[in-house]
Every structure is written in C-alpha cells, then in structure tokens.
Motif scaffolding. Sequence first.
Motif, mmCIF file in Angstrom:
data_model
loop_
_atom_site.group_PDB
_atom_site.id
_atom_site.type_symbol
_atom_site.label_atom_id
_atom_site.label_comp_id
_atom_site.label_asym_id
_atom_site.label_seq_id
_atom_site.Cartn_x
_atom_site.Cartn_y
_atom_site.Cartn_z
ATOM 1 N N GLN A 1 1.859 -12.125 8.254
ATOM 2 C CA GLN A 1 2.639 -11.967 6.871
ATOM 3 C C GLN A 1 2.722 -12.843 5.370
ATOM 4 O O GLN A 1 3.273 -12.958 5.273
ATOM 5 C CB GLN A 1 4.007 -13.772 7.878
ATOM 6 C CG GLN A 1 3.409 -14.621 7.948
ATOM 7 C CD GLN A 1 2.134 -14.306 9.082
ATOM 8 O OE1 GLN A 1 2.393 -14.194 9.856
ATOM 9 N NE2 GLN A 1 1.866 -15.858 8.918
ATOM 10 N N LEU A 2 1.126 -12.988 5.628
ATOM 11 C CA LEU A 2 -0.078 -13.328 4.112
ATOM 12 C C LEU A 2 0.033 -12.224 3.039
ATOM 13 O O LEU A 2 0.295 -12.613 2.512
ATOM 14 C CB LEU A 2 -0.796 -14.524 4.889
ATOM 15 C CG LEU A 2 -1.390 -15.404 5.475
ATOM 16 C CD1 LEU A 2 -2.428 -15.988 6.017
ATOM 17 C CD2 LEU A 2 -0.719 -16.693 4.793
ATOM 18 N N LEU A 3 0.202 -11.837 3.953
ATOM 19 C CA LEU A 3 0.215 -10.042 3.275
ATOM 20 C C LEU A 3 1.410 -9.776 2.273
ATOM 21 O O LEU A 3 1.720 -9.134 0.888
ATOM 22 C CB LEU A 3 -0.267 -8.917 3.068
ATOM 23 C CG LEU A 3 -0.267 -8.292 3.136
ATOM 24 C CD1 LEU A 3 -1.853 -7.960 1.590
ATOM 25 C CD2 LEU A 3 -0.459 -6.965 3.483
ATOM 26 N N PRO B 1 3.946 -0.611 -3.345
ATOM 27 C CA PRO B 1 4.849 -1.045 -2.316
ATOM 28 C C PRO B 1 4.876 -0.828 -1.044
ATOM 29 O O PRO B 1 4.185 -1.312 0.361
ATOM 30 C CB PRO B 1 6.771 -0.593 -2.890
ATOM 31 C CG PRO B 1 6.137 -1.211 -3.557
ATOM 32 C CD PRO B 1 4.920 -0.813 -4.285
ATOM 33 N N LEU B 2 4.465 1.153 -0.495
ATOM 34 C CA LEU B 2 3.663 1.593 0.354
ATOM 35 C C LEU B 2 2.919 1.976 0.920
ATOM 36 O O LEU B 2 2.502 1.410 1.794
ATOM 37 C CB LEU B 2 4.350 3.189 -0.051
ATOM 38 C CG LEU B 2 5.385 3.925 -0.283
ATOM 39 C CD1 LEU B 2 5.793 4.870 -0.834
ATOM 40 C CD2 LEU B 2 6.733 3.198 0.979
ATOM 41 N N LEU B 3 1.434 1.612 -0.053
ATOM 42 C CA LEU B 3 0.104 1.035 0.265
ATOM 43 C C LEU B 3 0.415 0.092 1.087
ATOM 44 O O LEU B 3 -0.294 -0.875 1.690
ATOM 45 C CB LEU B 3 -0.402 0.929 -1.066
ATOM 46 C CG LEU B 3 -2.277 0.493 -0.130
ATOM 47 C CD1 LEU B 3 -2.939 0.980 0.208
ATOM 48 C CD2 LEU B 3 -2.874 0.511 -1.771
ATOM 49 N N LYS B 4 0.983 -1.901 0.345
ATOM 50 C CA LYS B 4 1.222 -2.709 1.166
ATOM 51 C C LYS B 4 1.960 -2.424 2.628
ATOM 52 O O LYS B 4 1.391 -3.379 2.997
ATOM 53 C CB LYS B 4 2.144 -3.472 0.457
ATOM 54 C CG LYS B 4 1.738 -5.505 0.890
ATOM 55 C CD LYS B 4 3.205 -6.581 -0.032
ATOM 56 C CE LYS B 4 2.409 -6.544 -0.608
ATOM 57 N NZ LYS B 4 3.064 -8.078 -1.086
ATOM 58 N N GLU B 5 2.908 -1.667 2.622
ATOM 59 C CA GLU B 5 3.215 -1.495 3.857
ATOM 60 C C GLU B 5 2.335 -0.902 4.954
ATOM 61 O O GLU B 5 2.037 -1.385 6.646
ATOM 62 C CB GLU B 5 4.764 -0.830 3.859
ATOM 63 C CG GLU B 5 5.272 -0.291 4.816
ATOM 64 C CD GLU B 5 6.623 0.106 4.878
ATOM 65 O OE1 GLU B 5 6.935 2.007 5.485
ATOM 66 O OE2 GLU B 5 7.173 0.174 3.759
ATOM 67 N N ALA B 6 1.705 0.177 4.141
ATOM 68 C CA ALA B 6 0.385 0.778 5.301
ATOM 69 C C ALA B 6 -0.797 -0.421 5.414
ATOM 70 O O ALA B 6 -1.116 -0.740 6.897
ATOM 71 C CB ALA B 6 -0.366 2.099 4.666
#
Length: 896
Positions: free
Chosen positions: A630-632, A643-648
């Motif tokens: 969750q820190l990410l 956002p989609l890279l963070k999700e991956a």
Amino acid sequence: MFQNKSTYFIATQKWVLKLTLGTLLVSLPSSVTASDKPTLEELKISGAKQSRYRKQSTVPITPKSAELSPQKFRKAIMPILTEHCVKCHGPDKAKADLRIDELNPDLVKGGDVDWWLEVMAVLGNGEMPPPRRSKLSTEDRTQLIDLLSKEIQNASTIRRASGKHSSFRRMTRYEYNYALQDILGLEREFARDLPPEARSEDGFQNSSETLHMSVVQLETYRRLAKKALARATTLGQRPPVLYWGVSMEQASKIDFSNQYEKINQLKNKFKEDPEKQKSEIEKLLNSFRKPHGNTHFKILSTGQTTPHSWSYGRARYAHKPTSTRPEIPKSFDHVAIIPQGRHRTLIVELGEKVPDEGILRVRALVSKTTAEEKQTPSLQLEFGFQASNEGRARLRVSKKDIPITATPDKPKFYHWDVPLGDIYLRNTVRKTSPLGAMPNPSEYIRFVNSSASQGDIQIYYVEVSTPVYDHWPPESHQRIFFDSEKRKDETAYAKEILKKFMSRAWRRKISPDEIERKVRLFHRMRKLSNSFEQAMVEVLATVLSSPDFLYIVRHSKKPSQPTPLSDHELATRLSMFLWSSVPDGKLLELANAGKLTQPKILVAQIQRMLKDSRSKRFSKHFVRQWLGIQLLDFVKPKRGLEPLLKEAMQREPIELFQEMLLHNESVLNFIHADYTMVNERLARHYGLPNVQGNHFQRVALDLRHNRGGLLTQAGLLAMNSSGEDSNPLKRGIWVLESLLNDPPPPPPPAVPEIDLADPEIAKMTLKERIEDHRNHAACMSCHIKIDPWGIALENFDALGRWRNKINGKPVDATSRLFNNELLEGMDGLKRFLLKNRQDQFVQALVHRMTTYALGRPLTFSDRAGVEEITAQIRQRGDGLATLIKQVATSELFRTK
C-alpha cells in the motif's frame, strides 16, 4: 512501535549487541574467482544443506514432553557462553548493556526471554562472537545453537499450555465484503461505506489488536446489511429495459457536420466557377483524409476522417434511449478509431435515464485496424459524467482489459456487465436537472485503448441496455426465497428460510430457540410491511448485523489455556485464511458431520480450497499486507508514474505469489527466481522483449536481466524510494522488516538531518551522503546495520529501473555488512541471503503467514509452533503450498 523510553532503550541495546560484536569481524581473503562462483540456483541447494531445521526433529513437542533442563544451562550452555562472550558482556565490560552472566536462565518465568532470543539469533546468523576476540569452533557453535533452541522450544510449549491466546476479532472490511458476496451470490461492492482498517505492528489488517467494535459501527453494519439485501432481492414487477443503439455514423454526425459545412461554404463561394469549385473541394476533401493521432471517425468507403470531439454543455452529444431493442445495421461504413496512447478514448453519452441499480450491459462491435497477428490492443470501459466545470467524475468499470483479437474483415462483439450500484460517484443532478440544462444531468460510457504498445482499435457499433436481469426474479433473490411446498404458510416458510440463511451466515448449526426468536421478530415486522419479502429482509438484516456473523472466533471458555477449535470454528478460520470469507456448503457439511477436524479430511479441504479461484483473495490480501504494498499508493515521482504501470507494479508480487502457490514452488524463489510475472507494460519498463498484452504471464530470465524474486521488483523498490531517487535507508529497513523479520528500532531523538545546503554534501552521491551521515555518533548504531542492505540495491533507480550510472558516475552498489562481509550489489545480496540466511528468511515467512492465519500477534509462547512448522516445510522442500498446508494443520491454527 515502542510505547516508552525504556522499551526503546532495550530495543536499541539489543541491536547494539549485534553491532558491537559484528563490527569486530573481518572478512577473510578468498581465492574464489567470479567464474568459479556457484549459480544462485546452486546456492539454494548448498544453502539448504546447512539448514538447522533440516536436521531438527519434526515430532511435535507437547506440554507433557517439554522439560526444561537447568543442568543444560549450567553444564553445557553457560560454560561456552562464559568462555566466549563474558569478556565483552560480563562484569569487566558490559557492551550493549548486556551481562551474559546475569541473564536469568528461567525461560518460563524469567524476564530475560527476549535477550535469550537475541543471543540465539546472533549465534545462528554468525554475527557473534567476533573471531578476533574468540575462537568459537563450529562444533561448539552448533552444540550451543541446538541446546539453546531446544530449551527455547520447550519453554515456549510450556508457556503456551498455560497462557492466554485470543484471536477474538470482527471481520475486516474486505472479509465482510467477500462474505456478503458469497452468502448472497452477488459480486457487488457491499463494504464501500466502511472505513479502511488500521494495521497492526506486524503490518496486518486482520489483527485482533485493532479489530474492535463500537455501537456506532453496529448501526452501520445493520444499514449496510439492509442495503445489501435490498440489492440481492426484488420487490414488485420486473423493471422495463432501456436500449441505446449507436452506430458510428450517428456518433460522428456533429463532427462530420462541421466538414460538410465547410464544403457547402466552398460550393457557394465558387458557384460561378465550377472547375475552381471542384478543385478547391478536392483539396479540402484530401485534407479531411489525413491521419489523426487522437481518436477520430472514418468513412471507410471514402477515407474521410474527422477528430472525435465531445463537450458536456447542453448534452448535445447525448443519445436518446428506446424501449425496444434497436436493430443492428447489416453493414457499416463509418467507424471510430482509438489509437494507442494515454487519453485516447471514445465517449458515448447516454443522457440522464441510466437507473440506480441493475446491470448496465454494454456491447461493442470492435476490431483491430490491421490483420497483423503481433498487434493485439486492449480495451477498457469507463463510466463518468461532467455536470459542470467543477462537478465531474470518471471510474473504470471493466474488471479486466479485453484483448481485441478480431480483424477488420471479421469484427466481433465484446461485452461488459456493469453493476450500476457499484459505480461511485454518480451524477447527483441527474434526477433534478432536465437534459439540456445546466448543470448537466447526463452520464456517459468511455472506451479506452489501454494497450502498452502500438495497436489501434476500430469501433463500428455500440449497444447499451439497462437494467438487465437475465432471470426474474434474479438468482440472488431465488437464493433466499427459494421454491418450497410451504410457501403458502408464511410462518413455516420463514422458518425454512431462516434455518438455511442463518446456518450459512453464522457458520454453524442453528438451535430451534434461535429460529423461534427470529420468527417472533418476523411477525412484528410483517405487521409493518407490505409483503412477506419486505418483512424477511428486515429480519435477515439482523442476522447479518449480529456478532454471530461479524465475529470470527469467539472467546474460549477456558481462556487460561489453548482450547481446540470446534469443527465449525475450524471451518470459519480456514475459510477466512484461504478465502477471506465464510465457509462454503462443503465445509459446513463436513463441520456439521464432525469430520473436518479429521487430519486427512482437513488436508483434502485445504488442497480443494487452494485450487478454488477464491484463493486469489488470499494471495492478494496476504501479499499486500506482508510486503506493505500500500506504500506505493503514496509514491509521487517528480516525473510522474503512469497509472497503468503503477497498477502493474502493485500486481507483480501478487502474481508471483499466485504462480508459486499454483506450482508449489520453493519459497526461496522470493529471494531469487529464474523467471518473473509481467505484462507488456511492466516488461517494457524492465527492457524485456517479446511480451505482449495487458495480462500477466510467466517470462524466463537470465542474469543479463538483473531481475528475479522480490528484491528486484519495481513496485517494491519504488515504494521504498524518495519518489525522485533511490533510498537505501528505506530499502534496507524494508528488507529487514518484511523479508527477515528483524526490524530495527526507531531512530533516537535529535538525529541530525543531511544538510543539502552544504555545497560539499550537495556534490556527493547518495551513497556518499549516507556514509557521511553515518559518521555521526548518534547515527552509527542504526545505520551500520541498515544501510548495507539498501546500498546493495543502488543499481535500481526511484522507479526500479536498472542503471549503471548516476549523474555520469558509475553506480557503486558495494557495501559491507556489520560483520564486514562484502555485498557486491543486488547479486551479492541474493548470494548472501541464499548462502547464509535461508533459515532466517523461511522462519520469517512462516512467522508472517501464521500471524495472518491466526489474526493475532504471535508471542514467545507461539515460538515452538513456528519452529515446528519451519522445520516441516524445510524438510519437505520449502514449497509455498506446503507452507500453507502446514500452517493450516498446525496445533497453533487448530486451537484458540
């Protein structure tokens, strides 16, 4: 973490014990060359052979067989410690404020158990005694560890037999949500209005330390239960369905009309000169055929294109619904093309008639723009609105990205079913403001090309229908109000419903008295209700807001000692562990028959549950809490993180865990694996070729890729960065806490900060700044233990990308541990862990898994159980599924 100064002082001194002894160690010269180094896979094998757990007996220690032997301390343990440790930790010197000679050997009633655990840890890790001060032989070290380990296990077992161990807690928010989904047979978001849980010191949300209940919360649970039951049941007639059928010819009318207006202007301008008119119009038409970088409409027969536009004002882009399903055209000459890239979308506006509940079914006739096999773009669906300049919202409503495989010669329909009640937020003025007025009450759906690489998407036709019910009454309604011969007798039928519903919700057999009490409530509610169903919903809401539903394991009648779980309690603990939900029919059937506690049947159910798709919930929630992912969410790099890279990045460790669980792979793969789980977007971030699609897939690695295991995963590296650069301190603490279960104490007060205003410091690399900071006396004691673990990961930047240079200088990722052992970057860190710390890592993972499974913090009295589980899985090949099975069949898990 520490409640007072004395607690902080003790924790710090334990670390100083490790540091003062460890810093005296010196590294010995080695003749091993790089080419002679064993591979990481070979180190897994050779490191496992050194495991003390693989030599340890797996016969469970019982309170009857657990005997403490003071003679062992006096005759076997204390003489060795006196010879090798008292020189530094005795009456003459007391480094780290530790007097070995004064430690109380009574591990049951004495107050020095924590110190003995620290002594055991530094001996086992080879951190003490320092070779310059002592010549402790391998034989003596092994004997000392074995004897001390047995004494600690015996003491732990005796303490457990006489101690209190409460896992009494309520459900977490996510467990409550899954439980309602499984009971009602409806995949909806039922717990959205509940606040997120706090995390315990161990990092877990399901801890009995934090999951208490207040009167206000009980009222909230009743309200949520009524709302959930209202969504699962229906009253009255089937609602009429609204339909939208939108061809791209209709959708593009406004945009193409602007071009037609320009053509008409030329016609009028040159009406006296037909040749000039034809020439100018042809020039204009050629300009209309130019390609576009953004979403656009295209007429296939002429090649004419126009950019897709949309504005919220006056709802002039809104399409009107019909009460009958529109006929789908047989052919299409107009298409919408959505290129790959951020903010490439197509909006289809639906107006203000979209209902509050039911399924919004979206079907779109779609294809790629090319027949090339390599290009497989992906499509997402969003729902949103814009009521004014300030009032707007947009939410992704597709659970998975849909790969578009259809080719232009054979387009096909793709569809999404969206629960309208789960959409948050909705347009609040859609029922008060007329269409065309301001604020705008309209809502829309939005198609998004979510592809990581090039690949355009072509849409021909969009069909929307809502509220859709494939069955009437819906299956969730029939699940509660099932067919029965007693339907005409309301009291008898109510009893049938209550018995079935209550036994599932309360996870046990229901007594006749409990049913009678609910029947009396039903009769009171029936007088106030318009229908039988309405009255029953009120009664069932009390079932779902009862402590019998909300609490996991109740208090033991014998709180002074461990009590075996009943079959029903075991079913609940097992389902909460592996499914984050209530037991299914099979588990309850076995519990009702008193068979679930039988070892063979319990193992068979664990295997069945791990194969079930609901086990993905376990992977998601355990991994997120274990690793602190969750820190990410709070990382905001200077240049932004797509956002989609963070999700991956957030999904990668969960996907790795699920893959290892599926194949029962060694937990040592968390330290290093010769493959990784990535999708195309994450693979591009890592520089891995030939990975396509937004779905996660297993990709083989070799040493060139500098990846494999948790240590090299971008999300875990990024969340432990400053957002702009790496942060060795954060990364080092994370390795110690999450992977080795050896958290450092908090920093002492008045620690000096790095002075970036100092020009000399500003010139330094990050590693040089940390080393300079560490030279302060107040900082040395902590940093010398933490920094080397993080510095070894310096080749990874703030977003977890590999780098060889920082500001033009070669990356220096070498560091020395507190025992002066050299860590040569990430590879050296993996080698050290696989060679020297396998036992510590596996035991740490067992500790975290058991903490999560029990829903409570572990104490010294649980240590023997953790040691037993660790020995069992080490001797059975370290498989992840094996670990879970051993935890779920352990005495710790089967008692309260």
